[in-house]
Design an enzyme around this catalytic site. Structure first.
Site, PDB file in Angstrom:
ATOM      1  N   GLU A 108      -5.794 -80.592  59.642  1.00  0.00           N
ATOM      2  CA  GLU A 108      -5.718 -82.053  59.492  1.00  0.00           C
ATOM      3  C   GLU A 108      -4.602 -82.503  58.560  1.00  0.00           C
ATOM      4  O   GLU A 108      -4.804 -83.364  57.694  1.00  0.00           O
ATOM      5  CB  GLU A 108      -7.074 -82.592  59.026  1.00  0.00           C
ATOM      6  CG  GLU A 108      -8.188 -82.249  60.006  1.00  0.00           C
ATOM      7  CD  GLU A 108      -9.581 -82.620  59.529  1.00  0.00           C
ATOM      8  OE1 GLU A 108      -9.721 -83.327  58.519  1.00  0.00           O
ATOM      9  OE2 GLU A 108     -10.561 -82.193  60.186  1.00  0.00           O
ATOM     10  N   ASN A 112      -4.986 -76.879  63.141  1.00  0.00           N
ATOM     11  CA  ASN A 112      -6.190 -77.513  63.681  1.00  0.00           C
ATOM     12  C   ASN A 112      -6.244 -78.995  63.274  1.00  0.00           C
ATOM     13  O   ASN A 112      -5.997 -79.326  62.113  1.00  0.00           O
ATOM     14  CB  ASN A 112      -7.408 -76.769  63.098  1.00  0.00           C
ATOM     15  CG  ASN A 112      -8.719 -77.134  63.746  1.00  0.00           C
ATOM     16  OD1 ASN A 112      -8.846 -77.106  64.975  1.00  0.00           O
ATOM     17  ND2 ASN A 112      -9.721 -77.464  62.940  1.00  0.00           N
ATOM     18  N   HIS A 144     -13.969 -83.918  68.686  1.00  0.00           N
ATOM     19  CA  HIS A 144     -15.169 -84.686  68.345  1.00  0.00           C
ATOM     20  C   HIS A 144     -15.060 -85.967  69.171  1.00  0.00           C
ATOM     21  O   HIS A 144     -14.343 -86.893  68.784  1.00  0.00           O
ATOM     22  CB  HIS A 144     -15.204 -85.005  66.846  1.00  0.00           C
ATOM     23  CG  HIS A 144     -15.280 -83.786  65.984  1.00  0.00           C
ATOM     24  ND1 HIS A 144     -16.410 -82.999  65.921  1.00  0.00           N
ATOM     25  CD2 HIS A 144     -14.365 -83.196  65.178  1.00  0.00           C
ATOM     26  CE1 HIS A 144     -16.190 -81.988  65.087  1.00  0.00           C
ATOM     27  NE2 HIS A 144     -14.962 -82.078  64.626  1.00  0.00           N
ATOM     28  N   GLU A 166     -13.839 -77.670  67.858  1.00  0.00           N
ATOM     29  CA  GLU A 166     -15.008 -78.282  67.182  1.00  0.00           C
ATOM     30  C   GLU A 166     -15.712 -79.270  68.105  1.00  0.00           C
ATOM     31  O   GLU A 166     -16.100 -80.366  67.694  1.00  0.00           O
ATOM     32  CB  GLU A 166     -14.555 -79.013  65.905  1.00  0.00           C
ATOM     33  CG  GLU A 166     -13.798 -78.131  64.925  1.00  0.00           C
ATOM     34  CD  GLU A 166     -13.447 -78.818  63.605  1.00  0.00           C
ATOM     35  OE1 GLU A 166     -13.990 -79.905  63.328  1.00  0.00           O
ATOM     36  OE2 GLU A 166     -12.627 -78.259  62.861  1.00  0.00           O
ATOM     37  N   ASP A 218     -17.975 -81.678  70.039  1.00  0.00           N
ATOM     38  CA  ASP A 218     -19.280 -82.337  70.158  1.00  0.00           C
ATOM     39  C   ASP A 218     -19.045 -83.667  70.853  1.00  0.00           C
ATOM     40  O   ASP A 218     -17.933 -84.192  70.873  1.00  0.00           O
ATOM     41  CB  ASP A 218     -20.037 -82.484  68.822  1.00  0.00           C
ATOM     42  CG  ASP A 218     -19.226 -83.067  67.687  1.00  0.00           C
ATOM     43  OD1 ASP A 218     -18.291 -83.843  67.944  1.00  0.00           O
ATOM     44  OD2 ASP A 218     -19.545 -82.761  66.523  1.00  0.00           O
TER      45      ASP A 218
HETATM   46  O1  G3I Z   1     -24.088 -78.148  50.087  1.00  0.00           O
HETATM   47  C1  G3I Z   1     -24.292 -79.461  49.526  1.00  0.00           C
HETATM   48  C2  G3I Z   1     -25.681 -79.615  49.006  1.00  0.00           C
HETATM   49  O2  G3I Z   1     -25.872 -78.712  47.937  1.00  0.00           O
HETATM   50  C3  G3I Z   1     -25.885 -81.064  48.555  1.00  0.00           C
HETATM   51  O3  G3I Z   1     -27.207 -81.251  48.144  1.00  0.00           O
HETATM   52  C4  G3I Z   1     -25.575 -82.021  49.690  1.00  0.00           C
HETATM   53  C5  G3I Z   1     -25.683 -83.482  49.261  1.00  0.00           C
HETATM   54  O4  G3I Z   1     -24.806 -84.305  49.977  1.00  0.00           O
HETATM   55  O5  G3I Z   1     -24.248 -81.794  50.106  1.00  0.00           O
HETATM   56  C6  G3I Z   1     -24.041 -80.482  50.607  1.00  0.00           C
HETATM   57  O6  G3I Z   1     -22.708 -80.360  51.021  1.00  0.00           O
HETATM   58  C7  G3I Z   1     -22.372 -81.025  52.232  1.00  0.00           C
HETATM   59  C8  G3I Z   1     -21.853 -79.975  53.211  1.00  0.00           C
HETATM   60  O7  G3I Z   1     -21.385 -80.614  54.383  1.00  0.00           O
HETATM   61  C9  G3I Z   1     -22.931 -78.962  53.603  1.00  0.00           C
HETATM   62  O8  G3I Z   1     -23.978 -79.591  54.246  1.00  0.00           O
HETATM   63  C10 G3I Z   1     -21.298 -82.036  51.936  1.00  0.00           C
HETATM   64  O9  G3I Z   1     -21.833 -83.097  51.153  1.00  0.00           O
HETATM   65  C11 G3I Z   1     -20.743 -82.603  53.217  1.00  0.00           C
HETATM   66  O10 G3I Z   1     -19.614 -83.425  52.928  1.00  0.00           O
HETATM   67  C12 G3I Z   1     -20.314 -81.476  54.136  1.00  0.00           C
HETATM   68  O11 G3I Z   1     -19.865 -82.041  55.352  1.00  0.00           O
HETATM   69  C13 G3I Z   1     -19.074 -81.205  56.163  1.00  0.00           C
HETATM   70  C14 G3I Z   1     -17.741 -81.885  56.413  1.00  0.00           C
HETATM   71  O12 G3I Z   1     -16.949 -81.064  57.273  1.00  0.00           O
HETATM   72  C15 G3I Z   1     -16.958 -82.130  55.146  1.00  0.00           C
HETATM   73  O13 G3I Z   1     -15.833 -82.870  55.428  1.00  0.00           O
HETATM   74  C16 G3I Z   1     -19.783 -80.975  57.474  1.00  0.00           C
HETATM   75  O14 G3I Z   1     -20.974 -80.220  57.259  1.00  0.00           O
HETATM   76  C17 G3I Z   1     -18.868 -80.225  58.444  1.00  0.00           C
HETATM   77  O15 G3I Z   1     -19.445 -80.210  59.728  1.00  0.00           O
HETATM   78  C18 G3I Z   1     -17.535 -80.948  58.538  1.00  0.00           C
HETATM   79  O16 G3I Z   1     -16.691 -80.214  59.390  1.00  0.00           O
HETATM   80  C19 G3I Z   1     -15.405 -80.772  59.629  1.00  0.00           C
HETATM   81  C20 G3I Z   1     -14.451 -79.620  59.803  1.00  0.00           C
HETATM   82  O17 G3I Z   1     -14.505 -78.751  58.717  1.00  0.00           O
HETATM   83  C21 G3I Z   1     -13.026 -80.120  60.039  1.00  0.00           C
HETATM   84  N1  G3I Z   1     -12.977 -81.066  61.127  1.00  0.00           N
HETATM   85  C22 G3I Z   1     -13.918 -82.176  61.058  1.00  0.00           C
HETATM   86  C23 G3I Z   1     -15.341 -81.661  60.876  1.00  0.00           C
HETATM   87  C24 G3I Z   1     -16.329 -82.790  60.877  1.00  0.00           C
HETATM   88  O18 G3I Z   1     -16.110 -83.627  59.771  1.00  0.00           O
END
Ligand code: G3I
Length: 325
Positions: A131, A173, A209, A240, A242
């Site tokens: 990105e 990516n 997405h 990715e 969905d």
């Molecule tokens: O692990 C912590 C947890 O300890 C805490 O209690 C909780 C509270 O918010 O947060 C948890 O972390 C979260 C993490 O996902 C695991 O669940 C983060 O807040 C959250 O921001 C994070 O989101 C991820 C996101 O990337 C971050 O930008 C998504 O799961 C993940 O699917 C998403 O994936 C991205 C790709 O890497 C790149 N392309 C886009 C895609 C979708 O956004």
């Protein structure tokens, strides 16, 4: 095997492609989750191999969570995708606050080397830079990397990645670069320039997405975009996938969208991988506040299994597309 295919495992081996899934280490204690995960022949860590997870403070690497995914992939005969080395998001604070080109360069190159050397021999392909373009592709994103190193940080990252693991494929990516648009043009010109300069790059990941309406991307444009990337001699993968399913849309429309995207990859010999971004609707990143869900705030249930691990029409369509016409 193709005619009697029972599940994605059979369909994936028939298709000759990597059929991948983004996995969360914290869910691998759930039996239904694991059972579904085992249907795929490739895996990506949804979050566990990102910088914030594996180098939370300078030079102190922690591979525990990423290794859970890597071990699961190995134990289940799945190829492993590394995601992601250089990204403006999910960066630890110490990187975001670096304030000189020398410091940013050292941190970036040390991170690439440290992570890739740990996983050397286990990761088939890495998302080296993720990105880098802003949302509409009008300019490179104002990240800590771009601010201090300029556009050249991308070349530098790929050169370091090749040195760290010469066997791994190296991918760029991004999202919203699937159709023919300012953003996909920018990505195309960027990777073409890298090839002209002799920078090592093996492929482009189209995150995909997407929503149900057949306009972003229109399949005809996706096909053309994949072809022009393939014509450069690069892989082009669906990294990715969905499909948001919003108010007024049907499960069959979602299924058709999955089918058409998968069929487009299958129609492109240089598209070796289709990865879906999660297993069950219950845990999709799109459920989080602030994610691009549905316009009316309805839950987008975008994946192949529903909240209760029942296979959806999207699952059948995904499988049918893998088995071919
Ligand atoms: O692990 C912590 C947890 O300890 C805490 O209690 C909780 C509270 O918010 O947060 C948890 O972390 C979260 C993490 O996902 C695991 O669940 C983060 O807040 C959250 O921001 C994070 O989101 C991820 C996101 O990337 C971050 O930008 C998504 O799961 C993940 O699917 C998403 O994936 C991205 C790709 O890497 C790149 N392309 C886009 C895609 C979708 O956004």
């Amino acid at each position: 095997m193709c005619e009697g295919a029972q599940d994605l495992t059979d369909a994936a081996s028939c298709s000759g492609r990597l059929v991948g899934v983004a996995l969360a280490a914290s869910r691998l204690s759930e039996e239904s989750y694991v059972e579904a995960a085992r249907e795929f022949n490739a895996a990506t860590a949804e979050n566990e191999m990102k910088w914030g997870s594996n180098e939370p403070s300078p030079g102190r690497f922690n591979f525990a969570a990423g290794d859970v995914i890597a071990d699961f992939a190995r134990d289940n005969g799945m190829e492993l995708k590394g995601h992601a080395l250089v990204w403006h998001n999910q960066l630890p604070g110490w990187v975001s606050s670096l304030d000189s080109a020398e410091a940013v360069r050292a941190a970036m190159l040390d991170h690439i080397r440290g992570v890739m050397e740990h996983y050397r021999g286990r990761v088939r392909a890495w998302d080296v830079v993720n990105e880098a373009w802003n949302d509409d592709g009008s300019a490179l994103r104002d990240s800590v990397f771009y601010r201090h190193l300029g556009a050249g940080y991308i070349d530098e990252a790929f050169i370091a990645a090749r040195e760290a693991d010469p066997e791994a494929k190296l991918y760029y990516n991004d999202f919203d670069g699937e159709d023919l648009s300012m953003k996909s043009n920018a990505i195309y010109e960027m990777v073409r320039g890298m090839l002209d300069r002799g920078v090592p790059i093996d492929g482009v990941g189209l995150q995909m997405h997407v929503r149900i309406p057949d306009d972003e991307p229109a399949i005809a444009e996706l096909t053309q975009n994949m072809q022009r990337i393939a014509d450069l001699g690069l892989d082009v993968v669906v990294s990715e996938l969905d499909v948001r399913h919003c108010n007024g849309e049907t499960a069959e429309q979602q299924a058709a969208r999955y089918h058409d995207v998968v069929a487009t990859c299958l129609g492109q010999p240089r598209c070796p991988e289709i990865t879906v971004w999660g297993i069950t609707d219950r845990y999709s990143w799109l459920n989080a506040a602030g994610a691009p869900g549905c316009p009316d705030g309805e839950t987008p249930h975008p994946l192949l299994w529903d909240n209760d691990y029942q296979k959806k029409p999207a699952y059948d369509a995904f499988m049918a597309a893998l088995l071919g016409p």
